[in-house]
Write an enzyme that holds these catalytic residues in place. Structure first.
Site, PDB file in Angstrom:
ATOM      1  N   PHE A 214      36.343  49.078  45.666  1.00 47.31           N
ATOM      2  CA  PHE A 214      36.005  47.660  45.541  1.00 47.31           C
ATOM      3  C   PHE A 214      34.933  47.318  46.582  1.00 47.31           C
ATOM      4  CE2 PHE A 214      36.985  43.063  45.953  1.00 47.31           C
ATOM      5  CZ  PHE A 214      36.832  42.723  44.623  1.00 47.31           C
TER       6      PHE A 214
ATOM      7  N   ASP B 295      44.019  51.611  49.359  1.00 42.92           N
ATOM      8  CA  ASP B 295      44.020  50.234  48.860  1.00 42.92           C
ATOM      9  C   ASP B 295      44.837  50.258  47.560  1.00 42.92           C
ATOM     10  OD1 ASP B 295      43.546  47.812  47.608  1.00 42.92           O
ATOM     11  OD2 ASP B 295      41.465  47.680  48.261  1.00 42.92           O
TER      12      ASP B 295
ATOM     13  N   TYR C 228      48.515  39.078  44.462  1.00 42.36           N
ATOM     14  CA  TYR C 228      48.310  38.101  43.366  1.00 42.36           C
ATOM     15  C   TYR C 228      48.021  38.767  42.025  1.00 42.36           C
ATOM     16  CZ  TYR C 228      43.671  38.735  45.570  1.00 42.36           C
ATOM     17  OH  TYR C 228      42.553  39.263  46.162  1.00 42.36           O
ATOM     18  N   LYS C 229      48.035  40.105  41.979  1.00 38.11           N
ATOM     19  CA  LYS C 229      47.765  40.794  40.709  1.00 38.11           C
ATOM     20  C   LYS C 229      49.110  41.076  40.022  1.00 38.11           C
ATOM     21  CE  LYS C 229      43.631  42.844  42.811  1.00 38.11           C
ATOM     22  NZ  LYS C 229      42.544  42.143  42.133  1.00 38.11           N
TER      23      LYS C 229
ATOM     24  N   ARG D  89      37.089  43.986  30.824  1.00 34.99           N
ATOM     25  CA  ARG D  89      38.258  44.644  31.425  1.00 34.99           C
ATOM     26  C   ARG D  89      39.534  43.956  30.941  1.00 34.99           C
ATOM     27  NH1 ARG D  89      39.098  44.672  37.930  1.00 34.99           N
ATOM     28  NH2 ARG D  89      39.433  42.476  37.472  1.00 34.99           N
TER      29      ARG D  89
HETATM   30  C1  LIG Z   1      40.883  46.713  44.999  1.00 34.27           C
HETATM   31  C2  LIG Z   1      40.654  45.444  45.768  1.00 34.27           C
HETATM   32  N1  LIG Z   1      40.547  45.508  47.105  1.00 34.27           N
HETATM   33  C3  LIG Z   1      40.324  44.408  47.834  1.00 34.27           C
HETATM   34  C4  LIG Z   1      40.212  43.166  47.247  1.00 34.27           C
HETATM   35  C5  LIG Z   1      39.942  41.973  48.110  1.00 34.27           C
HETATM   36  O1  LIG Z   1      41.075  41.215  48.282  1.00 34.27           O
HETATM   37  P1  LIG Z   1      41.036  39.896  49.169  1.00 34.27           P
HETATM   38  O2  LIG Z   1      40.115  38.947  48.503  1.00 34.27           O
HETATM   39  O3  LIG Z   1      42.463  39.412  49.117  1.00 34.27           O
HETATM   40  O4  LIG Z   1      40.608  40.252  50.517  1.00 34.27           O
HETATM   41  C6  LIG Z   1      40.334  43.044  45.862  1.00 34.27           C
HETATM   42  C7  LIG Z   1      40.225  41.731  45.215  1.00 34.27           C
HETATM   43  O5  LIG Z   1      40.322  41.564  44.026  1.00 34.27           O
HETATM   44  C8  LIG Z   1      40.548  44.225  45.100  1.00 34.27           C
HETATM   45  O6  LIG Z   1      40.640  44.179  43.764  1.00 34.27           O
END
Ligand SMILES: Cc1ncc(COP(=O)(O)O)c(C=O)c1O
Length: 423
Positions: free
Chosen positions: A127, A206, A231-232, A383
Site C-alpha cells: 500500500f 501489514d 475498519y475493513k 475491485r
Molecule cells: C494495506 C493498507 N495499509 C495501510 C493503510 C492505511 O491505513 P490508515 O489510513 O488507517 O493509516 C491502508 C488503508 O486502506 C491499507 O489498505
C-alpha cells in the site's frame, strides 16, 4: 444444475453455514449490493446499539468515571480479542492510532533495534502509505539506511522468490502486506517470516486486508511485528483505531519512537522522567479514541463466534465462484482477471480485481445504475470485496450480469472519464 445459472447461486445461499450472520448487520437498502467490505465493512447491529450506550450512558452519565469502568482497558481488551483472530497470544495486540502511525512506530523501533544492518525490503504491491512511511522512517534513521522495493513480475503475484534472494546480512527489516491491496495476492506468512529470520532480519506484516478473513498463526510462525486496520473485515467503523502486534519477548526490547504518557510505566505519577511500561502498553502514545475504538468490539466478537476457518471456506468458495463466472461471461468482453486464478486459491485473499480498458466508467455505471458498490484502483482495476458474513452468492451473480450488460449494451458510454475524489 448448470453452474452458471441463477439457481446455482440460490442453492449456494441456501446451503451457506454463515447465512444467519447477514441479519446481524444494519442493512437499510436490501437491494444495495455492497462489495466494498474490504475497504469499509458494514455496521453490525450490535455496534449501533453500543454507540447509543456510549454516547447516552458512558459519556453523558459516567463522564470521567468511565476511565475506571472499562475505557482504560479498551485498547488491550479488544486487542486480546483481535489476537484470537490472528493466532497471537493475549498481551501481544493493542488498539492504537492509525495503521500508518503504527507502521511508523514499529518500523522505527525495528531499525533502532537492528544495529549494524541498513536495508529495509518491501515490494511494489504494498500500500502506498506503507512505502511513504518507510521513506520517513529511513529518512529519520540516517543516511546509511536504504529501502529496496522488489517489483512483482506481473503486478498480481508477490515476488516471493526475489524477496528471499534480496534478504541478506545487511537486511534490518522485511515489511509486506500479507494480502496486497490491488490483486489480493496473499503471501506465505510462515515461509517469508522464516526467510527473514534466517537472514537475521525482523519481519513486519501489514495485515489490513487479511485480518478477519485469512486464518493465520502469528505465534506459530514466530512473527515479530504486525499492524492492521480494523475498519475493513473487522467492521470497526470509518477511521476506527488500528491494531499493532509485537511478539511478547520483543516487547521490552523495542522503544516507542513517539513516547507519550500512555506508554509510561506509572502514568499517574506524572514523573517527568520517561520510564516505558514493560509490556506492550509502551507502544501507546496519547489518549485512546474511546468512542470509535469501543465500536470495534461487536464486529470482532461476531467474527470469533463465526470462526475464522469457516469464514475462509466461504471466502474461497465465493471468490472461486466469482472468478469462474467472470471467465465465462466477462473475459470474452474484454475484462481481465487481475487477481490470482482459481488454481492459485492458497494465495488469494477475499477481494478480486477485474481489469477493463473502461474500468472507471464501468465502476461509475455499477454504482449509479445498478446499486452495486465495488471500488476502483488505478489504472484499470474494479475491485470487489467479498465479506463472508454478509455477502450472498446471489449478489455475486447479479454483479456478473451487471458487468456483462454494461459492456454489451455500452452503458459505460453514458459516464465521463473524470476521476471522482474518492474511488
Ligand atoms: C494495506 C493498507 N495499509 C495501510 C493503510 C492505511 O491505513 P490508515 O489510513 O488507517 O493509516 C491502508 C488503508 O486502506 C491499507 O489498505
Amino acid at each position: 444444475m448448470d453452474k452458471n445459472s441463477f439457481e446455482t447461486a440460490l442453492a449456494l445461499d441456501a446451503n451457506d453455514p454463515l447465512a444467519q450472520y447477514r441479519d446481524q448487520f444494519v442493512i437499510r437498502d436490501p437491494e444495495l449490493i455492497y462489495l466494498d467490505g474490504n475497504s469499509l465493512g458494514r455496521m453490525p447491529k450490535a455496534a449501533a446499539l453500543l454507540g447509543r450506550d456510549l454516547i447516552e450512558k458512558q459519556w453523558a452519565d459516567r463522564l470521567i468515571r468511565g476511565w475506571g469502568e472499562g475505557w482504560m482497558d479498551m485498547p488491550g481488551r479488544i486487542g486480546d480479542k483481535i489476537a484470537g483472530l490472528l493466532g497471537a497470544n493475549p498481551g501481544e495486540v493493542l488498539l492504537a492510532d492509525s495503521t500508518s502511525v503504527n507502521l511508523y512506530k514499529l518500523a522505527s523501533a525495528a531499525l533502532a533495534f537492528q544495529t549494524g544492518r541498513s536495508k529495509v525490503i518491501s515490494d511494489n504491491l504494498n500500500f502506498p502509505s506503507d512505502i511513504y512511511i518507510l521513506g520517513s522512517v529511513i529518512g529519520q534513521a540516517g543516511k546509511n539506511f536504504q529501502l529496496e522495493v522488489v517489483p512483482s513480475e506481473d503486478d498480481i503475484h508477490g515476488p516471493e522468490e526475489a524477496i528471499i534472494q534480496a534478504l541478506g546480512q545487511d537486511t534490518a527489516l522485511l515489511t509486506l502486506s500479507l494480502t496486497t491491496f490491488k490483486s489480493g495476492f496473499t503471501y506465505d506468512l510462515a515461509r517469508l517470516t522464516e526467510a527473514a529470520h534466517a537472514a537475521g532480519a525482523l519481519i513486519l506484516w501489514d495485515l489490513s486486508h487479511s485480518a478477519g478473513v485469512i486464518p493465520m498463526s502469528l505465534a506459530a510462525a514466530h512473527v515479530d511485528l504486525a499492524v492492521g486496520c480494523t475498519y475493513k473485515y473487522l467492521n470497526g467503523g470509518p477511521g476506527a483505531p488500528a491494531f499493532l502486534y509485537v511478539r511478547k519477548d520483543l516487547q521490552d526490547r523495542l522503544s516507542n519512537p513517539i513516547a507519550g504518557w500512555m506508554g509510561q510505566q506509572n502514568m499517574f505519577d506524572f514523573d517527568l522522567d520517561y520510564q516505558p511500561a514493560e509490556d506492550l502498553r509502551r507502544m501507546l502514545t496519547g489518549t485512546p479514541a474511546i468512542l470509535s475504538g469501543s465500536l470495534i468490539e461487536p464486529g470482532v466478537e461476531m467474527l470469533i463466534e463465526a470462526g475464522i476457518e469457516e469464514i475462509r471456506k466461504k471466502s474461497v468458495l465465493m471468490t472461486d465462484y466469482f472468478i469462474q463466472l467472470a471467465q465465462t461471461f466477462l473475459v470474452p468482453l474484454g475484462y481481465s482477471i487481475n487477481s490470482p486464478s482459481p488454481l492459485d486459491v492458497d494465495v488469494r485473499g477475499s477481494h478480486v480485481s477485474l481489469g477493463h480498458a473502461e474500468g472507471l466508467r464501468i465502476d461509475k455505471a455499477l454504482i449509479d445504475e445498478y446499486k452495486i458498490i465495488p471500488d476502483f484502483r488505478a489504472p484499470d482495476n474494479i475491485r470487489f470485496g467479498f465479506a463472508p458474513l454478509y455477502t450472498t452468492y446471489v449478489e455475486v451473480y447479479k454483479t456478473i450480469l451487471a458487468l456483462k450488460e454494461i459492456v454489451e449494451a455500452e452503458v459505460f458510454l453514458r459516464y465521463s472519464q473524470t476521476k471522482p475524489t474518492v474511488t
